[in-house]
Design an enzyme around this catalytic site. Structure first.
Site, PDB file in Angstrom:
ATOM      1  N   ASN A 191       0.809  -1.235   0.000  1.00 17.31           N
ATOM      2  CA  ASN A 191       0.000   0.000   0.000  1.00 17.31           C
ATOM      3  C   ASN A 191       0.834   1.273   0.000  1.00 17.31           C
ATOM      4  OD1 ASN A 191      -2.359  -1.582   0.165  1.00 17.31           O
ATOM      5  ND2 ASN A 191      -1.989  -1.827   2.355  1.00 17.31           N
ATOM      6  N   ARG A 192       2.032   1.194  -0.527  1.00 19.63           N
ATOM      7  CA  ARG A 192       2.910   2.369  -0.618  1.00 19.63           C
ATOM      8  C   ARG A 192       3.321   2.933   0.749  1.00 19.63           C
ATOM      9  NH1 ARG A 192       3.576   0.140  -4.465  1.00 19.63           N
ATOM     10  NH2 ARG A 192       3.513   0.811  -6.623  1.00 19.63           N
TER      11      ARG A 192
END
Ligand SMILES: Cc1cc2nc3c(=O)[nH]c(=O)nc-3n(C[C@H](O)[C@H](O)[C@H](O)COP(=O)(O)O)c2cc1C
Length: 214
Positions: A191-192
């Site tokens: 999710n970065r």
């Protein structure tokens, strides 16, 4: 041809990097990561990008090979009269970076570069294969050259000139050591929300460790 890369993305899920698990000295983490990557993935783990600030005021990055690392710093070899050599002579502050795709890791190192002692450059030059030694003599690295033939002709002539003799290290060829002032370790996460742990050297030679937002 598909030139739209907007869906070209990867989810990073292999490792994590937590403050609770990092050593006080960033070189220890560098060594750990280097060995892990080198054991698991084919390719040149020691290939790193060196960025310098050129005489024209622009940054320039290029890949070189890391040839040695110690607690003092990172050593690479090059031509002192090359573009990077001239850049370092005018501004020794450089940035090194490694991207180890297989492990989803990046390391960014900032620090000044300085020439290593001549006897160390001699020792490394002597250990290189003869072809690489001759290549270093042939190439006025970064100068404009009229043709490939010119270089090949020069190589042939030098092979004759040095037949049966040791090739001396050109005085303008040798090592730099980059002594780190700051080292950032980047570990890709889902999710970065990547982990970024930054080490900054203080005047008392202790390292301050902080987490940077991804
Ligand atoms: C994988 C790889 C390894 C390289 N290793 C070195 C090296 O160890 N030393 C070096 O001077 N150039 C090396 N080069 C060439 C440099 O990227 C660069 O072309 C050269 O040093 C001239 O750079 P400059 O004109 O900016 O000084 C390497 C290139 C690649 C792609």
């Amino acid at each position: 041809m598909n030139n739209d890369l907007s869906n070209y993305r990867q989810s990073y899920e292999k490792h994590e990097l937590l403050e609770s698990n990092v050593p006080e000295n960033p070189m220890e983490l560098f060594i750990k990561w280097f060995h892990e990557v080198d054991a698991l993935f084919a390719g040149e783990t020691n290939a790193m990008t060196v960025s310098t600030i050129g005489l024209d005021g622009f940054p320039k990055s290029r890949v070189v090979l890391l040839k040695k690392y110690t607690y003092e710093g990172f050593i690479f070899y090059t031509n002192y009269d090359s573009l990077k050599g001239k850049a370092i002579a005018s501004n020794p502050n450089v940035c090194l970076s490694f991207f180890w795709q297989g492990a989803e890791r990046q390391i960014i190192i900032k620090g000044p570069a300085e020439k290593i002692a001549e006897n160390l450059s001699d020792g490394y030059f002597e250990s290189r294969p003869r072809g690489s030694q001759l290549g270093a003599v042939v190439s006025n690295q970064s100068d404009i050259v009229e043709s490939r033939e010119f270089l090949e002709e020069k190589l042939k002539n030098l092979e004759k000139e040095f037949e049966g003799r040791e090739i001396p290290r050109p005085k303008n060829w040798g090592g730099y050591i980059v002594k780190p002032l700051e080292m950032e370790f980047w570990q890709g996460r889902p999710n970065r929300l990547h982990d970024r742990i930054n080490y900054k050297l203080q005047e008392d030679y202790n390292w301050i460790i902080t987490r940077l937002s991804p």
